[in-house]
Scaffold this motif. Structure first.
Motif, short mmCIF file in Angstrom:
data_model
loop_
_atom_site.label_atom_id
_atom_site.label_comp_id
_atom_site.label_asym_id
_atom_site.label_seq_id
_atom_site.Cartn_x
_atom_site.Cartn_y
_atom_site.Cartn_z
N SER A 169 0.83 -1.21 0.00
CA SER A 169 0.00 0.00 0.00
C SER A 169 0.86 1.26 0.00
N ALA A 170 1.94 1.23 0.77
CA ALA A 170 2.85 2.39 0.82
C ALA A 170 3.52 2.60 -0.53
N PHE A 171 3.94 1.51 -1.17
CA PHE A 171 4.57 1.63 -2.48
C PHE A 171 3.58 2.18 -3.50
N GLY A 172 2.33 1.72 -3.43
CA GLY A 172 1.31 2.24 -4.32
C GLY A 172 1.09 3.73 -4.12
N ALA A 173 1.11 4.16 -2.87
CA ALA A 173 0.93 5.58 -2.56
C ALA A 173 2.10 6.40 -3.12
N ILE A 174 3.31 5.87 -3.04
CA ILE A 174 4.47 6.57 -3.60
C ILE A 174 4.33 6.71 -5.11
N LEU A 175 3.90 5.63 -5.77
CA LEU A 175 3.74 5.67 -7.22
C LEU A 175 2.74 6.74 -7.66
N THR A 176 1.65 6.87 -6.90
CA THR A 176 0.57 7.76 -7.30
C THR A 176 0.62 9.12 -6.64
N GLY A 177 1.67 9.38 -5.85
CA GLY A 177 1.78 10.67 -5.20
C GLY A 177 0.85 10.82 -4.02
N GLY A 178 0.56 9.71 -3.32
CA GLY A 178 -0.20 9.82 -2.08
C GLY A 178 -1.52 9.09 -2.02
N ASP A 179 -1.93 8.44 -3.11
CA ASP A 179 -3.22 7.76 -3.12
C ASP A 179 -3.09 6.36 -2.52
N ILE A 180 -3.11 6.29 -1.19
CA ILE A 180 -2.96 4.98 -0.54
C ILE A 180 -4.28 4.20 -0.55
N GLY A 181 -5.39 4.90 -0.63
CA GLY A 181 -6.69 4.24 -0.55
C GLY A 181 -6.93 3.25 -1.66
N SER A 182 -6.53 3.60 -2.89
CA SER A 182 -6.76 2.70 -4.02
C SER A 182 -5.99 1.41 -3.86
N PHE A 183 -4.86 1.44 -3.17
CA PHE A 183 -4.03 0.25 -3.05
C PHE A 183 -4.34 -0.56 -1.79
N THR A 184 -4.86 0.08 -0.74
CA THR A 184 -5.32 -0.71 0.40
C THR A 184 -6.53 -1.56 0.01
N TYR A 185 -7.22 -1.16 -1.05
CA TYR A 185 -8.33 -1.95 -1.56
C TYR A 185 -7.87 -3.38 -1.88
N PHE A 186 -6.67 -3.51 -2.45
CA PHE A 186 -6.19 -4.84 -2.85
C PHE A 186 -6.09 -5.77 -1.65
N TYR A 187 -5.56 -5.26 -0.54
CA TYR A 187 -5.44 -6.08 0.66
C TYR A 187 -6.81 -6.55 1.12
N HIS A 188 -7.76 -5.64 1.21
CA HIS A 188 -9.08 -5.99 1.72
C HIS A 188 -9.82 -6.93 0.76
N SER A 189 -9.62 -6.75 -0.55
CA SER A 189 -10.30 -7.61 -1.52
C SER A 189 -9.81 -9.05 -1.41
N VAL A 190 -8.52 -9.24 -1.12
CA VAL A 190 -7.98 -10.58 -0.95
C VAL A 190 -8.41 -11.17 0.39
N LYS A 191 -8.39 -10.35 1.43
CA LYS A 191 -8.72 -10.83 2.78
C LYS A 191 -10.13 -11.40 2.86
N ARG A 192 -11.07 -10.80 2.14
CA ARG A 192 -12.46 -11.23 2.27
C ARG A 192 -12.87 -12.27 1.22
N PHE A 193 -11.97 -12.61 0.30
CA PHE A 193 -12.35 -13.49 -0.79
C PHE A 193 -12.22 -14.96 -0.41
N VAL A 194 -13.08 -15.80 -1.00
CA VAL A 194 -13.01 -17.24 -0.75
C VAL A 194 -11.84 -17.83 -1.54
N TRP A 195 -11.36 -18.99 -1.08
CA TRP A 195 -10.23 -19.61 -1.76
C TRP A 195 -10.21 -21.10 -1.44
N GLY A 196 -9.35 -21.85 -2.14
CA GLY A 196 -9.19 -23.27 -1.87
C GLY A 196 -10.48 -24.06 -2.06
N ASP A 197 -10.79 -24.92 -1.09
CA ASP A 197 -11.97 -25.78 -1.18
C ASP A 197 -13.26 -24.98 -1.29
#
Length: 229
Positions: A169-197
């Motif tokens: 998320s921090a690296f994403g914010a650096i790339l975009t000049g401070g937009d950390i929100g768009s990249f924290t989305y990735f963490y939350h989207s993976v955390k809540r998603f189903v996987w495996g069985d």
């Protein structure tokens, strides 16, 4: 938060750099491994959530599809993908279409192969998206989904969570000049998603048969494969 198409439009110019840098280039190997396991060459493939086209390009490069139709909600991601395809001489082999995976503009049983790399967790309704995938795939057609998952080793899991939640998320914010929100989305989207069985059950409920999964790199990424009955 922005809708998913607008979110990816916003970060499109940084997406490939973010993806390849934060994965240390391993995401390219994940795609190659996923494509390598596709059973045969297909005349018509559909790549759902085609984004900047990396998976579609690999499908054509490896001879797994003669033509790839790609669909995505992000115009900017696809614009970058079109340029990448053209630079590789694949402009006639890969088509980019704006549209929703939940209501695809294709007739029933249109495609021999259907793929989706790191896109299904962004569906607002997973069951509807999988049902649409089943509808447009020909009987006997292959499905391949590549998606993030969760490492089972507790040490790897803790490191993965820290890296995904804070470093990426921090690296994403650096790339975009401070937009950390768009990249924290990735963490939350993976955390809540189903996987495996649990993901296999979703595929079977949608009608797919012979559903299997294969973990990659300590379970950080997973390949799902199935066929239409």
């Amino acid at each position: 938060m922005k809708d998913i198409g607008s979110l990816f439009d916003h970060i499109a110019s940084h997406y490939d750099t973010f993806n390849h840098s934060t994965s240390l280039g391993i995401d390219k190997r994940w795609r190659r491994q996923a494509v390598r396991g596709i059973l045969s060459t297909h005349a018509e493939a559909l790549d759902v959530a085609i984004g900047t086209g990396d998976l579609a390009i690999e499908l054509v490069r490896k001879g797994k599809a003669r033509h790839v139709e790609g669909i995505d909600l992000s115009t900017e991601m696809m614009r970058i993908g079109q340029k990448k395809a053209a630079d590789k001489g694949m402009q006639d082999a890969i088509t980019f279409t704006k549209g929703s995976a939940l209501e695809m503009p294709y007739a029933d049983a249109s495609f021999d192969l259907l793929t989706c790399a790191y896109g299904v967790r962004n569906f607002s309704n997973l069951e509807q998206g999988l049902n649409e995938m089943y509808r447009v795939l020909k009987p006997g057609g292959e499905l391949m989904i590549l998606e993030f998952s969760h490492p089972q080793n507790p040490v790897i899991s803790a490191l993965y969570t820290f890296y995904f939640k804070f470093v990426m998320s921090a690296f994403g914010a650096i790339l975009t000049g401070g937009d950390i929100g768009s990249f924290t989305y990735f963490y939350h989207s993976v955390k809540r998603f189903v996987w495996g069985d649990a993901m296999l059950r979703k595929l079977e409920e949608a009608g797919f048969a012979s559903a299997t999964y294969q973990s990659q790199t300590f379970g950080i990424s997973t390949i799902y494969r199935a066929v239409k009955r």
